[in-house]
Enzyme design. Structure first.
Site, PDB file in Angstrom:
ATOM      1  N   CYS A   2       2.967  25.968  12.342  1.00  0.00           N
ATOM      2  CA  CYS A   2       3.330  27.171  11.613  1.00  0.00           C
ATOM      3  C   CYS A   2       2.492  27.270  10.332  1.00  0.00           C
ATOM      4  O   CYS A   2       2.277  26.292   9.643  1.00  0.00           O
ATOM      5  CB  CYS A   2       4.793  27.249  11.215  1.00  0.00           C
ATOM      6  SG  CYS A   2       5.897  27.200  12.615  1.00  0.00           S
ATOM      7  N   ARG A  27      -2.778  26.702  12.930  1.00  0.00           N
ATOM      8  CA  ARG A  27      -1.560  25.901  12.735  1.00  0.00           C
ATOM      9  C   ARG A  27      -0.460  26.238  13.736  1.00  0.00           C
ATOM     10  O   ARG A  27       0.569  25.568  13.801  1.00  0.00           O
ATOM     11  CB  ARG A  27      -1.027  26.111  11.320  1.00  0.00           C
ATOM     12  CG  ARG A  27      -1.988  25.683  10.232  1.00  0.00           C
ATOM     13  CD  ARG A  27      -1.391  25.948   8.866  1.00  0.00           C
ATOM     14  NE  ARG A  27      -0.214  25.157   8.651  1.00  0.00           N
ATOM     15  CZ  ARG A  27      -0.184  23.951   8.117  1.00  0.00           C
ATOM     16  NH1 ARG A  27      -1.309  23.402   7.726  1.00  0.00           N
ATOM     17  NH2 ARG A  27       0.941  23.295   7.963  1.00  0.00           N
ATOM     18  N   TRP A  74       4.416  28.091  15.528  1.00  0.00           N
ATOM     19  CA  TRP A  74       4.361  27.139  16.642  1.00  0.00           C
ATOM     20  C   TRP A  74       5.820  26.779  16.908  1.00  0.00           C
ATOM     21  O   TRP A  74       6.471  26.130  16.092  1.00  0.00           O
ATOM     22  CB  TRP A  74       3.564  25.899  16.248  1.00  0.00           C
ATOM     23  CG  TRP A  74       3.335  24.959  17.390  1.00  0.00           C
ATOM     24  CD1 TRP A  74       2.313  24.995  18.295  1.00  0.00           C
ATOM     25  CD2 TRP A  74       4.152  23.832  17.765  1.00  0.00           C
ATOM     26  NE1 TRP A  74       2.452  23.966  19.193  1.00  0.00           N
ATOM     27  CE2 TRP A  74       3.566  23.238  18.902  1.00  0.00           C
ATOM     28  CE3 TRP A  74       5.319  23.281  17.255  1.00  0.00           C
ATOM     29  CZ2 TRP A  74       4.097  22.121  19.533  1.00  0.00           C
ATOM     30  CZ3 TRP A  74       5.860  22.160  17.882  1.00  0.00           C
ATOM     31  CH2 TRP A  74       5.240  21.595  19.009  1.00  0.00           C
ATOM     32  N   ASN A 100       8.107  26.831   7.399  1.00  0.00           N
ATOM     33  CA  ASN A 100       7.362  25.874   8.207  1.00  0.00           C
ATOM     34  C   ASN A 100       8.064  24.534   8.064  1.00  0.00           C
ATOM     35  O   ASN A 100       8.229  24.039   6.946  1.00  0.00           O
ATOM     36  CB  ASN A 100       5.913  25.768   7.702  1.00  0.00           C
ATOM     37  CG  ASN A 100       5.171  24.587   8.303  1.00  0.00           C
ATOM     38  OD1 ASN A 100       5.460  24.175   9.424  1.00  0.00           O
ATOM     39  ND2 ASN A 100       4.218  24.042   7.579  1.00  0.00           N
ATOM     40  N   GLY A 101       8.516  23.968   9.176  1.00  0.00           N
ATOM     41  CA  GLY A 101       9.218  22.686   9.119  1.00  0.00           C
ATOM     42  C   GLY A 101      10.352  22.690  10.126  1.00  0.00           C
ATOM     43  O   GLY A 101      10.377  23.514  11.048  1.00  0.00           O
ATOM     44  N   GLU A 489     -10.630   8.712  23.835  1.00  0.00           N
ATOM     45  CA  GLU A 489     -10.922   9.955  23.104  1.00  0.00           C
ATOM     46  C   GLU A 489     -11.567  10.994  24.034  1.00  0.00           C
ATOM     47  O   GLU A 489     -11.240  12.183  23.970  1.00  0.00           O
ATOM     48  CB  GLU A 489     -11.819   9.617  21.902  1.00  0.00           C
ATOM     49  CG  GLU A 489     -12.287  10.787  21.059  1.00  0.00           C
ATOM     50  CD  GLU A 489     -11.173  11.634  20.445  1.00  0.00           C
ATOM     51  OE1 GLU A 489      -9.993  11.269  20.518  1.00  0.00           O
ATOM     52  OE2 GLU A 489     -11.498  12.709  19.924  1.00  0.00           O
ATOM     53  N   LYS A 493      -9.947  14.659  24.765  1.00  0.00           N
ATOM     54  CA  LYS A 493     -10.666  15.914  24.533  1.00  0.00           C
ATOM     55  C   LYS A 493     -10.628  16.774  25.797  1.00  0.00           C
ATOM     56  O   LYS A 493     -10.354  17.970  25.743  1.00  0.00           O
ATOM     57  CB  LYS A 493     -12.144  15.656  24.168  1.00  0.00           C
ATOM     58  CG  LYS A 493     -12.445  15.180  22.795  1.00  0.00           C
ATOM     59  CD  LYS A 493     -12.177  16.140  21.670  1.00  0.00           C
ATOM     60  CE  LYS A 493     -10.772  16.026  21.212  1.00  0.00           C
ATOM     61  NZ  LYS A 493     -10.489  15.058  20.170  1.00  0.00           N
ATOM     62  N   GLU A 496      -6.969  18.127  26.556  1.00  0.00           N
ATOM     63  CA  GLU A 496      -6.349  19.075  25.627  1.00  0.00           C
ATOM     64  C   GLU A 496      -7.011  20.444  25.621  1.00  0.00           C
ATOM     65  O   GLU A 496      -6.354  21.431  25.330  1.00  0.00           O
ATOM     66  CB  GLU A 496      -6.229  18.505  24.211  1.00  0.00           C
ATOM     67  CG  GLU A 496      -7.492  18.446  23.410  1.00  0.00           C
ATOM     68  CD  GLU A 496      -7.253  17.948  21.980  1.00  0.00           C
ATOM     69  OE1 GLU A 496      -6.264  18.333  21.356  1.00  0.00           O
ATOM     70  OE2 GLU A 496      -8.096  17.170  21.487  1.00  0.00           O
ATOM     71  N   HIS A 512      -6.008  -3.099  38.144  1.00  0.00           N
ATOM     72  CA  HIS A 512      -4.570  -3.380  38.107  1.00  0.00           C
ATOM     73  C   HIS A 512      -3.741  -2.138  38.420  1.00  0.00           C
ATOM     74  O   HIS A 512      -2.584  -2.052  38.034  1.00  0.00           O
ATOM     75  CB  HIS A 512      -4.198  -3.978  36.743  1.00  0.00           C
ATOM     76  CG  HIS A 512      -4.969  -5.220  36.449  1.00  0.00           C
ATOM     77  ND1 HIS A 512      -4.692  -6.430  37.056  1.00  0.00           N
ATOM     78  CD2 HIS A 512      -6.063  -5.423  35.670  1.00  0.00           C
ATOM     79  CE1 HIS A 512      -5.561  -7.333  36.635  1.00  0.00           C
ATOM     80  NE2 HIS A 512      -6.405  -6.745  35.805  1.00  0.00           N
ATOM     81  N   LYS A 611      -2.935  22.698  15.217  1.00  0.00           N
ATOM     82  CA  LYS A 611      -3.849  21.748  14.565  1.00  0.00           C
ATOM     83  C   LYS A 611      -3.105  20.692  13.764  1.00  0.00           C
ATOM     84  O   LYS A 611      -3.435  19.514  13.817  1.00  0.00           O
ATOM     85  CB  LYS A 611      -4.783  22.539  13.652  1.00  0.00           C
ATOM     86  CG  LYS A 611      -5.791  21.699  12.905  1.00  0.00           C
ATOM     87  CD  LYS A 611      -6.898  21.280  13.820  1.00  0.00           C
ATOM     88  CE  LYS A 611      -7.919  20.394  13.133  1.00  0.00           C
ATOM     89  NZ  LYS A 611      -8.661  19.604  14.137  1.00  0.00           N
TER      90      LYS A 611
HETATM   91  O1  M6R Z   1      -4.397  15.642  11.286  1.00  0.00           O
HETATM   92  P1  M6R Z   1      -4.257  14.364  12.061  1.00  0.00           P
HETATM   93  O2  M6R Z   1      -5.517  13.619  12.177  1.00  0.00           O
HETATM   94  O3  M6R Z   1      -3.162  13.499  11.520  1.00  0.00           O
HETATM   95  O4  M6R Z   1      -3.830  14.816  13.494  1.00  0.00           O
HETATM   96  C1  M6R Z   1      -3.510  13.885  14.483  1.00  0.00           C
HETATM   97  C2  M6R Z   1      -3.452  14.529  15.850  1.00  0.00           C
HETATM   98  O5  M6R Z   1      -2.497  15.534  15.867  1.00  0.00           O
HETATM   99  C3  M6R Z   1      -4.804  15.104  16.268  1.00  0.00           C
HETATM  100  O6  M6R Z   1      -5.810  14.161  16.230  1.00  0.00           O
HETATM  101  C4  M6R Z   1      -4.691  15.691  17.700  1.00  0.00           C
HETATM  102  O7  M6R Z   1      -4.491  14.674  18.615  1.00  0.00           O
HETATM  103  C5  M6R Z   1      -5.947  16.499  18.050  1.00  0.00           C
HETATM  104  N1  M6R Z   1      -5.564  17.690  18.750  1.00  0.00           N
HETATM  105  C6  M6R Z   1      -6.881  15.753  18.917  1.00  0.00           C
HETATM  106  O8  M6R Z   1      -8.023  16.493  19.210  1.00  0.00           O
END
Ligand code: M6R
Length: 616
Positions: A2, A27, A74, A100-101, A489, A493, A496, A512, A611
């Site tokens: 949010c 956000r 969000w 927001n929260g 990672e 990527k 997501e 395994h 984000k």
């Molecule tokens: O702002 P932050 O680095 O604390 O965020 C952590 C995760 O939310 C963030 O890395 C998320 O996994 C991304 N979407 C990955 O690309």
């Protein structure tokens, strides 16, 4: 999670609010809404979907007004629809509020309000706040700011709030606990937002609210702040800071998406994260932000790294680098698990929290636990002035510049750079690294930006590989040692932003269980660069070939063994093993990006995500 934006001044509020929402849309983007003060009434417009849909809807409406609040959501409680979109208004329409929260005790508060006959229109936790504030105001016959202070003392959870009331159209009340909120001022105007992006075009002077602060903004008067935890409710002196942000940084700069821009910004981001911290001639690495706590770090018996998502992957890379160079045990924890498992923390532990945004709720909670147990708590984050930066004892900024694409890219490479610098500096002072090793690593670090540029030149080649991967429903990513987090990672990527199911594994682990998934339809992306376990990785690749899996490899330039076995191969410049993730992660970012584009996905705003995860 949010984004909130508010304005009070003498200009038309709507254009400022809607542009502000566009800048905060990363956000959350389920629904959006705006409320404008028009004389003594509040006019409100809400729409399911993106900010553009709200703006089109408002085009034929009356949008005038010099004060307003706006929200991009969000969803946490209640599906994304117009009823659940913010702002929320009191039953009599006199108060409008954005939030927001998460209000954790909303069910018990709601029960009480329902018993008093309040009618709810939405399924949100937020709506209890607006009714509660209005009830308190009526019962206690107090001003809006006093009603907000009283109501918030009954609330458990996190919030950043902006509130308008028809009883006082020249006033905006704001409050913060656990979610970020900034106030910018310029002349007779106030700009309020979840971060600096909507404010930077108007002023550089901002006040970051602290947890428990309630601010009153009135035309023609200075900001007044009180804190609900101060029993005497004394006025606090606002402390002004300069925003370290430019408008240019918030634009796509000729790229189709923020994510692609940010991938291509990595040579600069890595260079900026090293700027002023390495002196190659003197063979010195130093991080100014941690000097005060350096002795504690040198004496540490253990490093505990806490983070989420991509930042957690950077933490895993750091585990290899720290243990190898500093020779102190490292534990890397998901902040969300760490906070609830009664962890054992000693005073001679150093807890390092990593976060791009500096607003991730779980990471911030882990920081509090570290502090409570007397550990030294160090932050690594990108957003200047963020909660993490303010709540840790010391730390280092990554200086990667604003990251707007939801998928983290340049923040990761900048985090790994800073962590490597930290490890090198500690290792030298502890005497756990030889002179030659130290020199070799800092010299290699200096060449990383150029090596990343060389990888970026292979974009078209990677695009062709993406054509193949985009047709597959699954993908496996494998790596060993320091390349294991790179595999994780790469998988994150891909899943997501392209919605292809992907898993990352340590290459030897697939025997395994996961190898059961391998057949001629399964792409297996293997990071097989020059490293101590290279021969073992070659064997792992052979095991996959034997089961007809399709190998896509990331290898060191000049490789022959793995290249021969690969359907596609990406060559990256030779890099010191411990620093390989800085280069090897880049082709995987480009691969995920192009797969997502081919599959017509919204790369910058993937479904269901936001984000900054500022709620649990
Ligand atoms: O702002 P932050 O680095 O604390 O965020 C952590 C995760 O939310 C963030 O890395 C998320 O996994 C991304 N979407 C990955 O690309």
């Amino acid at each position: 999670m949010c984004g909130i934006v508010a304005y009070l001044g003498n200009r038309e509020a709507y254009p400022i609010l809607i542009e502000g929402l566009r800048k905060l849309e990363y956000r959350g983007y389920d629904s959006a809404g705006v409320a404008l003060m028009q004389g003594n009434t509040i006019q409100m417009y809400k729409k399911k979907g993106r900010v553009d849909e709200l703006d089109s809807y408002c085009a034929s409406k009356d949008r005038h007004g010099n004060a307003g609040i706006a929200h991009t959501r969000w969803a946490t409680h209640g599906e994304p629809n117009e009823e659940n979109a913010h702002p929320h208004v009191s039953e009599d329409g006199t108060i409008a509020l954005i939030h927001n929260g998460i209000i954790e005790n909303y069910l018990s508060l709601k029960k009480g309000l329902l018993a008093e006959g309040v009618t709810f229109k939405s399924e949100t936790d937020t709506e209890v706040l607006v009714h509660l504030i209005r009830r308190v105001q009526e019962k206690e016959q107090v001003s809006l700011p006093d009603a907000v202070m009283l109501a918030l003392s009954m609330v458990e959870g996190t919030y950043a709030l902006a509130i308008l009331s028809v009883d006082d159209p020249d006033q905006l009340v704001v409050a913060k606990k656990g979610s970020p909120l900034l106030i910018g001022t310029e002349g007779n105007e106030f700009f309020v937002a979840s971060d600096g992006a909507p404010i930077v075009g108007f002023t550089q002077d901002v006040v970051y609210l602290d947890d428990g602060d309630v601010g009153v903004l009135r035309l023609g008067q200075p900001i007044k702040i009180k804190n609900i935890n101060d029993e005497q409710h004394l006025l606090k002196r606002p402390s002004f800071h300069k925003l370290e942000l430019t408008l240019e940084q918030l634009e796509k700069g000729g790229f189709d998406t923020f994510m692609l821009k940010e991938i291509f910004e990595q040579p600069k981001a890595v260079r900026d994260s090293m700027r002023g911290r390495i002196n190659l001639k003197k063979d010195v690495v130093s991080l100014g932000g941690i000097i005060e706590y350096e002795q504690k770090m040198l004496n540490a018996k253990r490093f505990i790294i806490v983070a989420c998502g991509t930042s957690w992957h950077a933490g895993l890379v750091a585990e290899y680098i720290f243990e190898s160079l500093v020779r102190v045990p490292v534990e890397v924890e998901y902040a969300s698990e760490f906070r609830y498992r009664n962890p054992i923390i000693h005073e001679d532990d150093v807890l390092i929290a990593i976060s791009q945004s500096g607003e991730t709720a779980d990471t911030l909670a882990a920081v509090e636990i570290g502090k409570k147990h007397g550990a030294t708590v160090i932050g690594i984050c990108n957003v200047v002035g963020s909660t993490l930066a303010r709540e840790t004892m010391a730390g280092s900024y990554t200086h990667a510049g604003p990251e707007i694409g939801v998928a983290s890219t340049k923040a990761f490479t900048a985090q790994v750079t800073v962590l490597a610098l930290m490890a090198l500096s500690l290792a030298k002072k502890k005497g756990t690294i030889s002179k030659s090793e130290y020199h070799k690593l800092i010299s290699d670090l200096e060449t990383i930006p150029e090596k990343i540029s060389q990888v970026l030149e292979q974009e078209q080649h990677i695009q062709r590989i993406a054509q193949y991967v985009a047709t597959r429903p699954n993908a496996l990513f494998l790596g060993r040692g320091v390349n294991y987090p790179v595999a994780l990672e790469g998988a994150l990527k891909l899943k997501e932003i392209s919605y292809i199911h992907a898993e990352g594994y340590p290459a030897a682990e697939i025997k395994h269980g996961p190898i059961a998934l391998v057949d001629n339809t399964m792409p297996v992306i293997v990071i097989a660069t020059e490293q101590e376990t290279y021969d073992k990785v070659v064997s792992n690749v052979q095991e996959i070939i034997a089961r007809k899996g399709t190998i896509i490899s990331v290898v060191t330039e000049g490789d022959t063994a793995v290249k021969k076995m690969s359907k596609f191969c990406i060559e990256i410049p030779k890099t010191e093993e411990l620093l390989t993730p800085l280069v090897a992660s880049v082709p995987l970012q480009l691969l995920a990006y192009h797969v997502a584009v081919i599959r017509d996905c919204d790369v910058d705003k993937p479904r269901n995500l936001a984000k900054s995860v500022s709620v649990e």
